[in-house]
Scaffold this motif. Structure first.
Motif, PDB file in Angstrom:
ATOM      1  N   LEU A   1       0.819  -1.202   0.000  1.00 37.63           N
ATOM      2  CA  LEU A   1       0.000   0.000   0.000  1.00 37.63           C
ATOM      3  C   LEU A   1       0.859   1.261   0.000  1.00 37.63           C
ATOM      4  O   LEU A   1       0.518   2.251  -0.651  1.00 37.63           O
ATOM      5  N   ARG A   2       1.975   1.226   0.712  1.00 38.29           N
ATOM      6  CA  ARG A   2       2.846   2.399   0.732  1.00 38.29           C
ATOM      7  C   ARG A   2       3.450   2.656  -0.651  1.00 38.29           C
ATOM      8  O   ARG A   2       3.477   3.795  -1.126  1.00 38.29           O
ATOM      9  N   THR A   3       3.916   1.605  -1.318  1.00 40.01           N
ATOM     10  CA  THR A   3       4.490   1.785  -2.651  1.00 40.01           C
ATOM     11  C   THR A   3       3.415   2.134  -3.684  1.00 40.01           C
ATOM     12  O   THR A   3       3.694   2.837  -4.656  1.00 40.01           O
ATOM     13  N   PHE A   4       2.186   1.648  -3.463  1.00 38.57           N
ATOM     14  CA  PHE A   4       1.084   2.016  -4.353  1.00 38.57           C
ATOM     15  C   PHE A   4       0.846   3.519  -4.317  1.00 38.57           C
ATOM     16  O   PHE A   4       0.699   4.179  -5.363  1.00 38.57           O
ATOM     17  N   TYR A   5       0.816   4.084  -3.120  1.00 35.94           N
ATOM     18  CA  TYR A   5       0.582   5.531  -3.017  1.00 35.94           C
ATOM     19  C   TYR A   5       1.809   6.326  -3.456  1.00 35.94           C
ATOM     20  O   TYR A   5       1.671   7.447  -3.961  1.00 35.94           O
ATOM     21  N   VAL A   6       3.004   5.770  -3.274  1.00 32.31           N
ATOM     22  CA  VAL A   6       4.200   6.447  -3.788  1.00 32.31           C
ATOM     23  C   VAL A   6       4.127   6.561  -5.307  1.00 32.31           C
ATOM     24  O   VAL A   6       4.464   7.604  -5.892  1.00 32.31           O
ATOM     25  N   PHE A   7       3.670   5.489  -5.959  1.00 29.78           N
ATOM     26  CA  PHE A   7       3.534   5.522  -7.423  1.00 29.78           C
ATOM     27  C   PHE A   7       2.561   6.616  -7.854  1.00 29.78           C
ATOM     28  O   PHE A   7       2.843   7.382  -8.794  1.00 29.78           O
ATOM     29  N   HIS A   8       1.417   6.718  -7.195  1.00 39.09           N
ATOM     30  CA  HIS A   8       0.427   7.707  -7.617  1.00 39.09           C
ATOM     31  C   HIS A   8       0.836   9.123  -7.222  1.00 39.09           C
ATOM     32  O   HIS A   8       0.466  10.086  -7.921  1.00 39.09           O
ATOM     33  N   LEU A   9       1.592   9.287  -6.150  1.00 39.25           N
ATOM     34  CA  LEU A   9       2.115  10.608  -5.824  1.00 39.25           C
ATOM     35  C   LEU A   9       3.112  11.055  -6.885  1.00 39.25           C
ATOM     36  O   LEU A   9       3.125  12.223  -7.297  1.00 39.25           O
TER      37      LEU A   9
ATOM     38  N   SER B   1       3.088  10.080  -9.931  1.00 37.27           N
ATOM     39  CA  SER B   1       2.367  10.239 -11.197  1.00 37.27           C
ATOM     40  C   SER B   1       1.360  11.377 -11.173  1.00 37.27           C
ATOM     41  O   SER B   1       0.692  11.635 -12.179  1.00 37.27           O
ATOM     42  N   ASN B   2       1.197  12.026 -10.027  1.00 36.33           N
ATOM     43  CA  ASN B   2       0.212  13.106  -9.885  1.00 36.33           C
ATOM     44  C   ASN B   2      -1.195  12.607 -10.166  1.00 36.33           C
ATOM     45  O   ASN B   2      -1.995  13.290 -10.814  1.00 36.33           O
ATOM     46  N   SER B   3      -1.518  11.426  -9.668  1.00 32.88           N
ATOM     47  CA  SER B   3      -2.842  10.845  -9.899  1.00 32.88           C
ATOM     48  C   SER B   3      -3.793  11.265  -8.795  1.00 32.88           C
ATOM     49  O   SER B   3      -3.407  11.353  -7.628  1.00 32.88           O
ATOM     50  N   GLY B   4      -5.042  11.489  -9.156  1.00 35.14           N
ATOM     51  CA  GLY B   4      -6.057  11.812  -8.158  1.00 35.14           C
ATOM     52  C   GLY B   4      -5.778  13.129  -7.468  1.00 35.14           C
ATOM     53  O   GLY B   4      -5.151  14.037  -8.009  1.00 35.14           O
ATOM     54  N   SER B   5      -6.261  13.255  -6.251  1.00 36.52           N
ATOM     55  CA  SER B   5      -6.089  14.489  -5.478  1.00 36.52           C
ATOM     56  C   SER B   5      -5.239  14.226  -4.247  1.00 36.52           C
ATOM     57  O   SER B   5      -5.504  14.741  -3.167  1.00 36.52           O
ATOM     58  N   LEU B   6      -4.225  13.340  -4.409  1.00 35.90           N
ATOM     59  CA  LEU B   6      -3.385  12.971  -3.274  1.00 35.90           C
ATOM     60  C   LEU B   6      -2.534  14.153  -2.827  1.00 35.90           C
ATOM     61  O   LEU B   6      -1.931  14.860  -3.636  1.00 35.90           O
ATOM     62  N   LEU B   7      -2.486  14.344  -1.511  1.00 38.20           N
ATOM     63  CA  LEU B   7      -1.600  15.339  -0.919  1.00 38.20           C
ATOM     64  C   LEU B   7      -0.491  14.687  -0.121  1.00 38.20           C
ATOM     65  O   LEU B   7       0.639  15.171  -0.097  1.00 38.20           O
ATOM     66  N   ILE B   8      -0.805  13.573   0.535  1.00 40.93           N
ATOM     67  CA  ILE B   8       0.171  12.857   1.345  1.00 40.93           C
ATOM     68  C   ILE B   8      -0.022  11.365   1.107  1.00 40.93           C
ATOM     69  O   ILE B   8      -1.045  10.920   0.595  1.00 40.93           O
ATOM     70  N   ASN B   9       1.004  10.629   1.491  1.00 41.56           N
ATOM     71  CA  ASN B   9       0.899   9.173   1.491  1.00 41.56           C
ATOM     72  C   ASN B   9       0.303   8.756   2.829  1.00 41.56           C
ATOM     73  O   ASN B   9       0.890   9.049   3.876  1.00 41.56           O
ATOM     74  N   PRO B  10      -0.853   8.079   2.850  1.00 42.69           N
ATOM     75  CA  PRO B  10      -1.444   7.695   4.138  1.00 42.69           C
ATOM     76  C   PRO B  10      -0.625   6.655   4.896  1.00 42.69           C
ATOM     77  O   PRO B  10      -0.868   6.458   6.088  1.00 42.69           O
ATOM     78  N   PHE B  11       0.327   6.022   4.229  1.00 43.02           N
ATOM     79  CA  PHE B  11       1.200   5.060   4.893  1.00 43.02           C
ATOM     80  C   PHE B  11       2.608   5.648   4.944  1.00 43.02           C
ATOM     81  O   PHE B  11       3.418   5.443   4.039  1.00 43.02           O
ATOM     82  N   PRO B  12       2.901   6.409   6.001  1.00 43.68           N
ATOM     83  CA  PRO B  12       4.159   7.166   6.044  1.00 43.68           C
ATOM     84  C   PRO B  12       5.343   6.274   6.395  1.00 43.68           C
ATOM     85  O   PRO B  12       5.200   5.120   6.812  1.00 43.68           O
ATOM     86  N   LEU B  13       6.530   6.864   6.231  1.00 49.78           N
ATOM     87  CA  LEU B  13       7.743   6.200   6.655  1.00 49.78           C
ATOM     88  C   LEU B  13       7.875   6.261   8.161  1.00 49.78           C
ATOM     89  O   LEU B  13       7.206   7.041   8.845  1.00 49.78           O
ATOM     90  N   ASP B  14       8.751   5.425   8.689  1.00 52.13           N
ATOM     91  CA  ASP B  14       8.992   5.412  10.121  1.00 52.13           C
ATOM     92  C   ASP B  14       9.557   6.756  10.569  1.00 52.13           C
ATOM     93  O   ASP B  14      10.321   7.404   9.848  1.00 52.13           O
ATOM     94  N   ARG B  15       9.190   7.181  11.776  1.00 57.26           N
ATOM     95  CA  ARG B  15       9.623   8.494  12.267  1.00 57.26           C
ATOM     96  C   ARG B  15      11.138   8.578  12.378  1.00 57.26           C
ATOM     97  O   ARG B  15      11.729   9.633  12.161  1.00 57.26           O
ATOM     98  N   SER B  16      11.795   7.494  12.749  1.00 56.83           N
ATOM     99  CA  SER B  16      13.245   7.517  12.897  1.00 56.83           C
ATOM    100  C   SER B  16      13.964   7.668  11.569  1.00 56.83           C
ATOM    101  O   SER B  16      15.131   8.023  11.517  1.00 56.83           O
ATOM    102  N   ARG B  17      13.244   7.404  10.474  1.00 64.47           N
ATOM    103  CA  ARG B  17      13.853   7.497   9.159  1.00 64.47           C
ATOM    104  C   ARG B  17      13.962   8.946   8.681  1.00 64.47           C
ATOM    105  O   ARG B  17      14.822   9.274   7.856  1.00 64.47           O
ATOM    106  N   ARG B  18      13.063   9.783   9.190  1.00 64.40           N
ATOM    107  CA  ARG B  18      12.999  11.161   8.707  1.00 64.40           C
ATOM    108  C   ARG B  18      12.871  11.138   7.180  1.00 64.40           C
ATOM    109  O   ARG B  18      12.002  10.532   6.621  1.00 64.40           O
ATOM    110  N   ARG B  19      13.782  11.806   6.513  1.00 61.94           N
ATOM    111  CA  ARG B  19      13.717  11.822   5.054  1.00 61.94           C
ATOM    112  C   ARG B  19      14.802  10.959   4.434  1.00 61.94           C
ATOM    113  O   ARG B  19      14.999  10.969   3.216  1.00 61.94           O
ATOM    114  N   GLY B  20      15.515  10.211   5.253  1.00 60.14           N
ATOM    115  CA  GLY B  20      16.579   9.373   4.719  1.00 60.14           C
ATOM    116  C   GLY B  20      16.028   8.076   4.156  1.00 60.14           C
ATOM    117  O   GLY B  20      14.977   7.592   4.546  1.00 60.14           O
ATOM    118  N   ARG B  21      16.749   7.509   3.225  1.00 57.36           N
ATOM    119  CA  ARG B  21      16.331   6.245   2.645  1.00 57.36           C
ATOM    120  C   ARG B  21      16.964   5.100   3.425  1.00 57.36           C
ATOM    121  O   ARG B  21      17.959   5.280   4.153  1.00 57.36           O
TER     122      ARG B  21
END
Length: 429
Positions: free
Chosen positions: A157-165, A167-187
Motif C-alpha cells: 500500500l505504501r508503494t502504491f501511493y508512492v507511485f500515484h504521488l 504520477s500526480n494521480s487523483g487528489s493525493l496530498l500525502i501518502n497515508p502510509f508514512p515512513l517510520d519516524r526515525s527514518r525522517r527523510r533518509g532512505r
C-alpha cells in the motif's frame, strides 16, 4: 459505522465486507484486474499493475499485490471513502485492525452466493488455530493475520501511493502510509557498506517487525510416510522431483514433456523470479515414477506431445495440473498423517539434504536453487529444530547411562597400577 476519520472509530466491531474481487483475466497484458462491487475495474489499481508489468514483474506478484489492495479497498468501501482521500488516521486504523482483529472466515467457493451459506466448521480432532502441530511442531494457521502478511500489506500500500504521488494521480496530498519516524527523510541503507549484507531496516511507520522464518525439513522417516500416503504415480513422481531438485512447486508444474530428459537425468524449469530456463539434476527414482505415470496417463487418453504439459489432472476432461490442485493433493496427505507440512517444505528438505553432503559444494547448491546470494544458504547450515531436539534427548540418554553404570573409581596415586594388576590377577606375567 460512521465514515468519519475520528480516532473514536470502533474497530472491535468492524467486519470486513466480502465485496469486490480480484479477477484473473488470462490476458498476459492484464493478468489480474481489481473489480469494485458493481463489477467495474478499479482504475488506480489497473494503472499500478500496468506500471509493474512494464518493470518485468511476474503475474504471481500481481496476484499477491492484488489481494492486499483488495483488502484495503474493502476497508475503504465499508467506510465510504475514496482511495485518494484516505488520511493517515484511516491507514492507522486499517493496520490496527489487521493487527488485532480476526481474519474473515470465507465461505467455500462452491457455496458463495447461496442462501444460508456458512463457513466450514472445524473438524473434530484437529488442532486449535495457531497451536503447534503434534507431528511437525510447526504452528498451524492462526485466527489473526500473520506478521508477515501485515508487513507485506503495508509495503504494497505504501508503494502504491508512492507511485500515484509520483504520477500526480487523483487528489493525493500525502501518502497515508508514512515512513517510520526515525527514518525522517533518509532512505533505507543510506550508508550501506557494499562489502556487508543489507540490514532489515524498518521503513513504514505501521510495518511490524517480522521474525525470521526458520526453514523446516521433513525427516526421512516422515517423508517415507508421506510418500506412502500418495494415491497415484503422478503424485509420487511430483514428490520425488520436488524433494530431489529443490524446485518450487509452481516451477515444476509449468514444465512440458520436452523438459524431462531421463537419459541425462535432468528436468528443465522456468525460474519464478528471473523467468530464466534452467535444467536441474533429479534422482533416478523421480524419472521411474514419471515414466510409470506417463504410461498410465497415455493409456487412458491423456494428451501426448513434446510441447504438451508434463503434468495433467487424473480425470477427464484433461486439464494441466495447477498449483491449487497440487496443493490440495498434499493437504489430503497431511490430513491422513495429522501433519501440516507445505509444498515449500519439500524445497527446504532438498536444500538440507544437499547442504549436508560434504562432497557437495555450496556453490553448486546455490546454482541449483537459483539463490542470488550464497549467504541465503547460511540458515540451512545451522542445526534444525528437529536435530537440536534429537541431540538434546541423546544428551539426557547419555547422562542416564552414566548414572546407571558409573565408571570405576580411579586408583590412588600412591599405588603402581601395574603392581595392582599383578596382585589381583588383572594382568599376566
Amino acid at each position: 459505522m460512521p465514515a468519519s476519520s475520528s480516532p473514536e472509530r470502533d474497530l472491535s466491531a468492524f467486519v470486513l465486507p466480502e465485496i469486490g474481487k480480484l479477477h484473473e483475466t488470462g490476458d498476459p497484458w492484464e493478468p489480474y484486474r481489481l473489480m469494485d462491487p458493481a463489477g467495474s475495474p478499479v482504475e488506480p489499481v489497473a494503472l499500478y499493475f500496468k506500471d509493474l508489468l512494464a518493470g518485468h514483474t511476474p503475474a504471481t506478484t500481481l496476484r499477491s499485490y492484488g489481494n492486499d489492495l483488495l483488502r484495503w479497498w474493502r476497508f475503504l468501501w465499508a467506510l465510504d471513502l475514496k482511495w485518494d482521500r484516505a488520511t493517515r488516521a484511516v491507514a492507522r486504523d486499517f493496520m490496527l485492525w489487521m493487527q488485532l482483529a480476526d481474519k474473515p472466515v470465507r465461505v467455500h467457493w462452491r457455496h458463495r452466493g447461496k442462501p444460508n451459506a456458512r463457513p466450514p466448521a472445524r473438524r473434530a480432532g484437529t488442532a486449535e488455530p495457531g497451536t503447534p502441530n503434534l507431528v511437525t511442531g510447526k504452528p498451524t494457521i492462526g485466527k489473526k493475520y500473520a506478521k508477515s502478511t501485515q508487513a507485506h500489506c503495508e509495503t504494497v500500500l505504501r508503494t502504491f501511493y508512492v507511485f500515484h504521488l509520483d504520477s500526480n494521480s487523483g487528489s493525493l496530498l500525502i501518502n497515508p502510509f508514512p515512513l517510520d519516524r526515525s527514518r525522517r527523510r533518509g532512505r533505507a541503507n543510506a550508508h550501506h557498506n557494499p562489502m556487508s549484507e543489507f540490514r532489515n531496516e524498518r521503513r513504514g511507520r505501521y510495518r511490524p517487525t517480522v521474525p525470521e522464518r526458520v526453514p523446516r525439513r521433513i525427516p526421512d522417516d516422515k517423508y517415507t510416510e508421506v510418500f506412502a500416503g500418495l494415491r497415484s504415480h503422478r503424485d509420487r513422481a511430483l514428490l520425488a522431483f520436488w524433494v530431489s531438485t529443490g524446485a518450487r512447486a509452481s516451477e515444476l508444474l509449468a514444465s512440458s514433456e520436452r523438459d524431462a530428459l531421463p537419459g541425462q537425468q535432468l528436468i528443465g524449469v522456468i525460474r519464478k523470479g528471473t523467468r530464466d530456463y534452467q535444467q536441474l539434476p533429479a534422482s533416478p527414482d523421480a524419472f521411474v515414477w514419471l515414466r510409470l505415470y506417463q504410461e498410465d496417463a497415455w493409456r487412458r487418453g491423456a494428451p501426448h506431445g513434446r510441447a504438451e504439459p508434463l503434468w495433467w489432472t487424473l480425470r477427464r476432461p484433461w486439464r494441466p495440473l495447477n498449483y491449487h490442485a497440487a496443493r490440495a493433493m498434499f493437504v489430503r496427505v497431511n490430513e491422513l498423517l495429522g501433519s501440516n507440512w507445505t509444498l515449500h517444505d519439500l524445497r527446504h528438505t532438498a536444500t538440507f539434504r544437499m547442504a549436508e553432503d560434504p562432497e557437495m559444494s555450496l556453490v553448486y547448491v546455490q546454482h541449483i536453487l537459483a539463490h542470488k546470494y550464497q549467504t541465503t544458504l547460511q540458515k540451512y547450515l545451522n542445526p534444525s529444530k528437529d536435530e537440536a531436539i534429537t541431540a538434546g534427548l541423546a544428551h539426557f540418554a547419555r547422562l542416564e547411562q552414566r548414572r546407571r553404570n558409573p565408571p570405576p573409581a580411579p586408583t590412588a596415586p600412591a599405588y603402581n597400577p601395574e603392581s595392582l594388576n599383578v596382585l589381583f590377577g588383572g594382568a599376566r606375567t
